[in-house]
Design an enzyme around this catalytic site. Sequence first.
Site, PDB file in Angstrom:
ATOM      1  N   SER A   1       0.786  -1.236   0.000  1.00  0.00           N
ATOM      2  CA  SER A   1       0.000   0.000   0.000  1.00  0.00           C
ATOM      3  C   SER A   1       0.812   1.278   0.000  1.00  0.00           C
ATOM      4  CB  SER A   1      -0.966   0.004   1.184  1.00  0.00           C
ATOM      5  OG  SER A   1      -2.051  -0.859   0.929  1.00  0.00           O
TER       6      SER A   1
ATOM      7  N   PHE B   1      -8.499 -13.953  -0.418  1.00  0.00           N
ATOM      8  CA  PHE B   1      -7.443 -14.722   0.217  1.00  0.00           C
ATOM      9  C   PHE B   1      -8.010 -15.876   1.022  1.00  0.00           C
ATOM     10  CE2 PHE B   1      -6.264 -10.394  -0.495  1.00  0.00           C
ATOM     11  CZ  PHE B   1      -4.986 -10.467  -1.029  1.00  0.00           C
TER      12      PHE B   1
ATOM     13  N   GLY C   1       2.905  -0.646   4.186  1.00  0.00           N
ATOM     14  CA  GLY C   1       2.288  -1.520   3.208  1.00  0.00           C
ATOM     15  C   GLY C   1       2.628  -2.967   3.454  1.00  0.00           C
TER      16      GLY C   1
END
Length: 372
Positions: free
Chosen positions: A94, A153, A328
Amino acid sequence: MKATSTRATVAACLAVAMAAMAATAAGPAVAAGAGAAVGREDWQGLLDGIVAAGAVSAIAEIRDGNTTWRGTAGKATMGGSRPAAVDGKFRIGSVTKSFTAATVLDLVGEGKLRLSDRVERWLPGLVDGGAGITVRNLLQHTSGIPDYAEDLFDEWGVPKERFRTWSARELVERVKGQPAEFRPGTRFGYSNTNYIVLGLLIERVTGRPYATEVKERILRPLGLRNTTLPGASPEVPRRHAHAYAPVTRDGTRVPVDVTRFDPTMAGAAGEIISTTADLNRFYRALFQGRLLRPSLLKEMTDLTAAEGYGLGLEAGSLPCGLAWGHGGGTRGYSTVAFSSADGRRQLALSFTPYHGDPEPAALTLLTSVLCR
């Protein structure tokens, strides 16, 4: 790019930072968990501590004024003998959002876009309620749009379809018809979908893919030669540490190498691959006003609407003040890239967590760098 993990490292770090700030408010700034101020000579020990706490590897670049220090700890592969390369490449997750946001704000500076523009004006029909969502809402995660990545996921955080190529519109369509999390502008709610929409917005305004605009507006002018937008390529370029996920098979936990996957599932929200040196160069240029005009940088660091988040930037409260940057993560990679407000002191850190809890050790390094 697991939705619940893209900010996990930073969230953990900042939680510890707040505790450290409270503990040191009446005295000199110290690294969280340390008994005294940490000097430059101790940075290698702190980096080693991240590996000791459960990471397979850790690499960092620290900038203090005109001084640069680089360090490495751990191994490039689990059970291997080759050290992690100090200039190795890694998935920044991110942290990509800061690059996307800076590109959008550059377009605002050119008069091609306004922060008050509605999504519906540029991308009609793309998102539910687009007539009430502004560009600013997307940038600061106050749109209320649900996160498309919530169920991409499996139970171990491994992408269910690791090598599927997604279009940005397919990702946005995953939340089509879902109720909004809240009314736009009423509160903060981190959603990767916001930045997928911003990638499409950049393409709509310029007529070129968002990746091309990032390259032309940021990577090329700053000479970030080791930063790439991989598109559909599952590869991380040579000289990189591998990422692992602990997966239970037949009752036994085993490491699964998750370095390779198709990053179109992250796109403008988290696809970039970079190095610690390039991340520090990017944020220093940003905070020293070499990418955006002062009024736009001020907009980017405005925390009025969302506590702790500006426009593509996270603000962390450290004992010595605010740290600016972004954290991130993709499965197996964690990135911390933060600077002092003037860009003089910086830490760019990548580590590959596997077990234990390396995040507090990462914060100890962060506070030691920015609060010397």
